[in-house]
Scaffold this motif. Structure first.
Motif, PDB file in Angstrom:
ATOM      1  N   LEU A 258      11.807  -2.746   9.696  1.00 21.43           N
ATOM      2  CA  LEU A 258      11.332  -1.789   8.695  1.00 21.43           C
ATOM      3  C   LEU A 258      12.430  -0.767   8.418  1.00 21.43           C
ATOM      4  O   LEU A 258      13.033  -0.224   9.342  1.00 21.43           O
ATOM      5  N   ARG A 259      12.700  -0.524   7.147  1.00 28.61           N
ATOM      6  CA  ARG A 259      13.740   0.418   6.732  1.00 28.61           C
ATOM      7  C   ARG A 259      13.239   1.262   5.560  1.00 28.61           C
ATOM      8  O   ARG A 259      12.303   0.901   4.867  1.00 28.61           O
ATOM      9  N   THR A 260      13.944   2.351   5.317  1.00 29.60           N
ATOM     10  CA  THR A 260      13.738   3.177   4.145  1.00 29.60           C
ATOM     11  C   THR A 260      14.895   2.901   3.198  1.00 29.60           C
ATOM     12  O   THR A 260      16.047   2.945   3.610  1.00 29.60           O
ATOM     13  N   CYS A 261      14.604   2.632   1.958  1.00 28.96           N
ATOM     14  CA  CYS A 261      15.658   2.399   0.980  1.00 28.96           C
ATOM     15  C   CYS A 261      16.358   3.728   0.713  1.00 28.96           C
ATOM     16  O   CYS A 261      15.708   4.730   0.433  1.00 28.96           O
ATOM     17  N   GLN A 262      17.679   3.722   0.809  1.00 23.02           N
ATOM     18  CA  GLN A 262      18.447   4.943   0.620  1.00 23.02           C
ATOM     19  C   GLN A 262      19.132   5.008  -0.740  1.00 23.02           C
ATOM     20  O   GLN A 262      20.000   5.844  -0.970  1.00 23.02           O
ATOM     21  N   ALA A 263      18.743   4.129  -1.651  1.00 21.32           N
ATOM     22  CA  ALA A 263      19.308   4.182  -3.004  1.00 21.32           C
ATOM     23  C   ALA A 263      18.847   5.464  -3.694  1.00 21.32           C
ATOM     24  O   ALA A 263      17.759   5.973  -3.409  1.00 21.32           O
ATOM     25  N   PRO A 264      19.661   5.982  -4.616  1.00 22.06           N
ATOM     26  CA  PRO A 264      19.240   7.178  -5.353  1.00 22.06           C
ATOM     27  C   PRO A 264      17.883   6.968  -6.009  1.00 22.06           C
ATOM     28  O   PRO A 264      17.617   5.924  -6.581  1.00 22.06           O
ATOM     29  N   ARG A 265      17.025   7.951  -5.886  1.00 22.33           N
ATOM     30  CA  ARG A 265      15.684   7.993  -6.468  1.00 22.33           C
ATOM     31  C   ARG A 265      14.689   7.025  -5.826  1.00 22.33           C
ATOM     32  O   ARG A 265      13.525   7.060  -6.173  1.00 22.33           O
ATOM     33  N   CYS A 266      15.093   6.157  -4.935  1.00 19.54           N
ATOM     34  CA  CYS A 266      14.131   5.220  -4.339  1.00 19.54           C
ATOM     35  C   CYS A 266      13.445   5.880  -3.150  1.00 19.54           C
ATOM     36  O   CYS A 266      14.067   6.590  -2.369  1.00 19.54           O
TER      37      CYS A 266
ATOM     38  N   PRO B 208      16.247   7.977   8.443  1.00 24.41           N
ATOM     39  CA  PRO B 208      15.457   8.965   7.703  1.00 24.41           C
ATOM     40  C   PRO B 208      14.169   8.375   7.154  1.00 24.41           C
ATOM     41  O   PRO B 208      14.121   7.199   6.803  1.00 24.41           O
ATOM     42  N   PRO B 209      13.111   9.189   7.053  1.00 28.08           N
ATOM     43  CA  PRO B 209      11.878   8.727   6.413  1.00 28.08           C
ATOM     44  C   PRO B 209      12.067   8.693   4.900  1.00 28.08           C
ATOM     45  O   PRO B 209      13.072   9.165   4.375  1.00 28.08           O
ATOM     46  N   SER B 210      11.104   8.166   4.210  1.00 25.58           N
ATOM     47  CA  SER B 210      11.126   8.164   2.754  1.00 25.58           C
ATOM     48  C   SER B 210      11.182   9.598   2.238  1.00 25.58           C
ATOM     49  O   SER B 210      10.511  10.483   2.762  1.00 25.58           O
ATOM     50  N   ARG B 211      11.961   9.794   1.198  1.00 26.65           N
ATOM     51  CA  ARG B 211      12.090  11.134   0.607  1.00 26.65           C
ATOM     52  C   ARG B 211      10.859  11.515  -0.225  1.00 26.65           C
ATOM     53  O   ARG B 211      10.721  12.663  -0.621  1.00 26.65           O
TER      54      ARG B 211
ATOM     55  N   TYR C 104       9.726   1.868   1.400  1.00 24.44           N
ATOM     56  CA  TYR C 104       9.999   1.217   2.676  1.00 24.44           C
ATOM     57  C   TYR C 104      10.107  -0.272   2.396  1.00 24.44           C
ATOM     58  O   TYR C 104       9.495  -0.786   1.458  1.00 24.44           O
ATOM     59  N   PHE C 105      10.890  -0.989   3.204  1.00 24.77           N
ATOM     60  CA  PHE C 105      11.017  -2.433   3.036  1.00 24.77           C
ATOM     61  C   PHE C 105      11.307  -3.072   4.382  1.00 24.77           C
ATOM     62  O   PHE C 105      11.692  -2.398   5.336  1.00 24.77           O
ATOM     63  N   ILE C 106      11.109  -4.385   4.437  1.00 22.92           N
ATOM     64  CA  ILE C 106      11.449  -5.164   5.623  1.00 22.92           C
ATOM     65  C   ILE C 106      12.804  -5.817   5.356  1.00 22.92           C
ATOM     66  O   ILE C 106      12.963  -6.560   4.384  1.00 22.92           O
ATOM     67  N   ARG C 107      13.767  -5.523   6.199  1.00 26.31           N
ATOM     68  CA  ARG C 107      15.104  -6.088   6.045  1.00 26.31           C
ATOM     69  C   ARG C 107      15.034  -7.591   6.303  1.00 26.31           C
ATOM     70  O   ARG C 107      14.596  -8.031   7.360  1.00 26.31           O
ATOM     71  N   GLU C 108      15.455  -8.368   5.316  1.00 29.85           N
ATOM     72  CA  GLU C 108      15.362  -9.822   5.412  1.00 29.85           C
ATOM     73  C   GLU C 108      16.637 -10.482   5.921  1.00 29.85           C
ATOM     74  O   GLU C 108      16.609 -11.642   6.308  1.00 29.85           O
ATOM     75  N   HIS C 109      17.748  -9.754   5.888  1.00 29.29           N
ATOM     76  CA  HIS C 109      18.991 -10.270   6.473  1.00 29.29           C
ATOM     77  C   HIS C 109      19.794  -9.091   7.013  1.00 29.29           C
ATOM     78  O   HIS C 109      19.601  -7.942   6.587  1.00 29.29           O
TER      79      HIS C 109
ATOM     80  N   PHE D 156       0.822  -1.206   0.000  1.00 27.43           N
ATOM     81  CA  PHE D 156       0.000   0.000   0.000  1.00 27.43           C
ATOM     82  C   PHE D 156       0.862   1.264   0.000  1.00 27.43           C
ATOM     83  O   PHE D 156       0.664   2.152  -0.831  1.00 27.43           O
ATOM     84  N   VAL D 157       1.825   1.359   0.910  1.00 28.24           N
ATOM     85  CA  VAL D 157       2.659   2.569   0.940  1.00 28.24           C
ATOM     86  C   VAL D 157       3.557   2.653  -0.288  1.00 28.24           C
ATOM     87  O   VAL D 157       4.008   3.739  -0.661  1.00 28.24           O
ATOM     88  N   SER D 158       3.778   1.532  -0.951  1.00 25.76           N
ATOM     89  CA  SER D 158       4.609   1.519  -2.165  1.00 25.76           C
ATOM     90  C   SER D 158       3.829   1.936  -3.408  1.00 25.76           C
ATOM     91  O   SER D 158       4.369   1.888  -4.514  1.00 25.76           O
ATOM     92  N   THR D 159       2.591   2.361  -3.230  1.00 23.80           N
ATOM     93  CA  THR D 159       1.857   2.917  -4.368  1.00 23.80           C
ATOM     94  C   THR D 159       2.412   4.294  -4.720  1.00 23.80           C
ATOM     95  O   THR D 159       2.015   4.887  -5.715  1.00 23.80           O
ATOM     96  N   VAL D 160       3.337   4.788  -3.908  1.00 19.95           N
ATOM     97  CA  VAL D 160       4.156   5.947  -4.250  1.00 19.95           C
ATOM     98  C   VAL D 160       5.553   5.395  -4.451  1.00 19.95           C
ATOM     99  O   VAL D 160       6.129   4.804  -3.545  1.00 19.95           O
ATOM    100  N   ARG D 161       6.074   5.547  -5.653  1.00 23.41           N
ATOM    101  CA  ARG D 161       7.417   5.058  -5.958  1.00 23.41           C
ATOM    102  C   ARG D 161       8.067   6.043  -6.917  1.00 23.41           C
ATOM    103  O   ARG D 161       7.446   7.016  -7.321  1.00 23.41           O
ATOM    104  N   ALA D 162       9.295   5.784  -7.266  1.00 26.74           N
ATOM    105  CA  ALA D 162      10.006   6.693  -8.163  1.00 26.74           C
ATOM    106  C   ALA D 162      10.636   5.914  -9.301  1.00 26.74           C
ATOM    107  O   ALA D 162      10.956   4.726  -9.162  1.00 26.74           O
ATOM    108  N   ASP D 163      10.774   6.589 -10.410  1.00 23.76           N
ATOM    109  CA  ASP D 163      11.558   6.058 -11.522  1.00 23.76           C
ATOM    110  C   ASP D 163      12.401   7.213 -12.063  1.00 23.76           C
ATOM    111  O   ASP D 163      12.470   8.276 -11.452  1.00 23.76           O
ATOM    112  N   ARG D 164      12.996   7.022 -13.206  1.00 23.98           N
ATOM    113  CA  ARG D 164      13.886   8.052 -13.761  1.00 23.98           C
ATOM    114  C   ARG D 164      13.183   9.389 -13.988  1.00 23.98           C
ATOM    115  O   ARG D 164      13.807  10.438 -13.939  1.00 23.98           O
ATOM    116  N   SER D 165      11.887   9.352 -14.235  1.00 26.43           N
ATOM    117  CA  SER D 165      11.161  10.595 -14.520  1.00 26.43           C
ATOM    118  C   SER D 165      10.642  11.279 -13.260  1.00 26.43           C
ATOM    119  O   SER D 165      10.126  12.387 -13.328  1.00 26.43           O
ATOM    120  N   GLY D 166      10.746  10.641 -12.100  1.00 28.41           N
ATOM    121  CA  GLY D 166      10.288  11.243 -10.846  1.00 28.41           C
ATOM    122  C   GLY D 166       9.321  10.342 -10.106  1.00 28.41           C
ATOM    123  O   GLY D 166       9.282   9.129 -10.325  1.00 28.41           O
TER     124      GLY D 166
END
Length: 192
Positions: free
Chosen positions: A151-159, A75-78, A162-167, A8-18
């Motif tokens: 629970l974590r926020t992905c810190q990759a560029p443009r991402c 940090p929270p999601s950007r 949120y995700f659940i850390r599996e390891h 549900f929260v991932s219905t907001v995501r980013a790609d190269r265009s924003g």
């Protein structure tokens, strides 16, 4: 591992265009809800209205605010950190939404097969209210579970996910994000 509230929260995501908002219109909510009809307890023919879309997006902001609190001091999601409601307001909305369409267990048993436990609406509510109540309950279940600590926020560029850390060494939501983060780091280090 599938978590409805993460989807549900991932219905907001980013790609190269924003930023991309899957729920940007009633058709988007309709399509997303139909894709998750079984998990949401909805009829596969569910159709959203603009009003239900706006209420669902408001709930998504509240859940994202609770997720931001859960990942702190990280940090929270950007995606929407500046637009999130306050913690108390978000918590009140999620609780009220779940209560608006409570569910109850129901047992079905034809006498021959094994009994099956189902969840059914406890009071009459329209499909839109049931959808939001299930999404609010899914967020509550995740936030009250031991998985909240993962629970974590992905810190990759443009991402902005949120995700659940599996390891223990997982830093990104996906391999693609890990590759993008490593490439960006390599570029920064070798740019000089």
């Amino acid at each position: 591992m599938s978590f409805l509230s993460l989807e549900f929260v991932s219905t907001v995501r980013a790609d190269r265009s924003g930023l991309i908002d899957t729920l940007s219109d009633a058709d988007g909510l309709t399509a997303w809800a139909r894709d998750h009809a079984a998990e949401l307890g909805l009829d596969p023919g569910f159709s959203a209205t603009e009003e239900s879309r706006q209420e669902t997006v408001r709930l998504r902001l509240a859940v994202r605010a609770l997720f931001a609190r859960a990942v702190a001091p990280g940090p929270p999601s950007r995606a929407d950190a500046a637009d999130l409601p306050g913690f108390e307001e978000a918590l009140a909305l999620v609780n009220a939404t779940a209560l608006a369409a409570p569910t109850a267990p129901a047992l079905s048993w034809d006498g021959e097969a094994e009994p099956e436990l189902h969840t059914v609406p406890a009071v009459p509510a329209d499909a839109s209210a049931r959808l939001r109540a299930r999404l609010a309950a899914a967020a509550m279940e995740l936030l009250a579970s031991p998985d909240r600590a993962l629970l974590r926020t992905c810190q990759a560029p443009r991402c902005v996910l949120y995700f659940i850390r599996e390891h223990p060494r997982q830093e990104w939501c996906s391999t693609a994000c890990g590759n993008r983060a490593r490439a960006a780091r390599h570029y920064r280090e070798h740019k000089k």
